[in-house]
Design an enzyme around this catalytic site. Sequence first.
Site, short mmCIF file in Angstrom:
data_model
loop_
_atom_site.label_atom_id
_atom_site.label_comp_id
_atom_site.label_asym_id
_atom_site.label_seq_id
_atom_site.Cartn_x
_atom_site.Cartn_y
_atom_site.Cartn_z
N GLY A 89 17.16 34.37 38.70
CA GLY A 89 18.42 33.99 39.31
C GLY A 89 18.20 32.95 40.39
O GLY A 89 17.27 32.14 40.31
N CYS A 90 19.01 32.97 41.41
CA CYS A 90 18.96 31.98 42.48
C CYS A 90 17.56 31.83 43.05
O CYS A 90 16.97 32.78 43.53
CB CYS A 90 19.92 32.40 43.60
SG CYS A 90 19.83 31.39 45.07
N PHE A 91 17.03 30.60 43.01
CA PHE A 91 15.66 30.42 43.48
C PHE A 91 15.53 30.53 45.00
O PHE A 91 14.46 30.77 45.52
CB PHE A 91 15.01 29.15 42.96
CG PHE A 91 15.80 27.87 43.02
CD1 PHE A 91 16.72 27.61 44.02
CD2 PHE A 91 15.57 26.88 42.06
CE1 PHE A 91 17.42 26.40 44.07
CE2 PHE A 91 16.25 25.66 42.11
CZ PHE A 91 17.18 25.43 43.12
N CYS A 111 16.71 32.97 46.70
CA CYS A 111 16.42 34.40 46.91
C CYS A 111 15.02 34.75 46.43
O CYS A 111 14.31 35.52 47.08
CB CYS A 111 17.45 35.25 46.19
SG CYS A 111 19.15 35.02 46.78
N TYR A 121 25.50 33.89 51.46
CA TYR A 121 25.44 33.78 50.00
C TYR A 121 24.88 35.05 49.38
O TYR A 121 25.45 35.61 48.43
CB TYR A 121 24.57 32.59 49.57
CG TYR A 121 24.11 32.72 48.14
CD1 TYR A 121 24.98 32.46 47.09
CD2 TYR A 121 22.83 33.18 47.84
CE1 TYR A 121 24.59 32.64 45.77
CE2 TYR A 121 22.42 33.35 46.53
CZ TYR A 121 23.31 33.09 45.51
OH TYR A 121 22.91 33.28 44.21
#
Length: 204
Positions: free
Chosen positions: A36-38, A40, A183
């Site tokens: 997912g979101c890099f 994180c 976020y």
Amino acid sequence: MSTFTSLITALWLVGATPTPPEGGTSRIEKAVLAGGCFWCMESDFEKLPGVVSVESGYTGGHVIRPGYKQVSGGGTGHYEAVRILYDPAKLSFAQILDHFWMNIDPTNASGQFCDHGDQYRSAIFYLNDTQQSVAEGSKHKLESVKPFNGPVVTEILPAGIFYPAEDYHQDYYKKNPIRYRYYRSGCGRDRRLQEVWGAQAGGH
């Protein structure tokens, strides 16, 4: 920048594993993971003892040198991913994967948490036969002891070209801590990790 740091950077880009300078005691190895979101993933892994550095980027696609707008818009085939440099004398690839599982939702085939689309799918990109074997064994073990319902859909794929993301994405959680926390909280990442893993959940 030191000579050894320059060597690490150069060899890293071409896919080689650097050896330490004379008198060194360990090699530096790498792992490429998508969860997912890099932003994180970078935050989750930079705190792991034995990790030397983590870089956000794009891999697995068919477009040469893609940018964030292209990847986030879909259609390039790339995953948001991280490339991890680690000291195998302090941390094994298997331990990296243990940490990886606890920081993703391995049951989601369409993305991760609030982020949907192929670019946010989870995957382990193996760099050699040993990593492939370890990754398959780790996934098999998880499937046999998983504390959640649903199949493990995280892919195990051969590594391809890794394109570093734009500078403003690197260490985003450090550069923009308030926006990052907003976020991460708004995306429900840690809440979902608790639902999937319970007390074993990762997250920060």
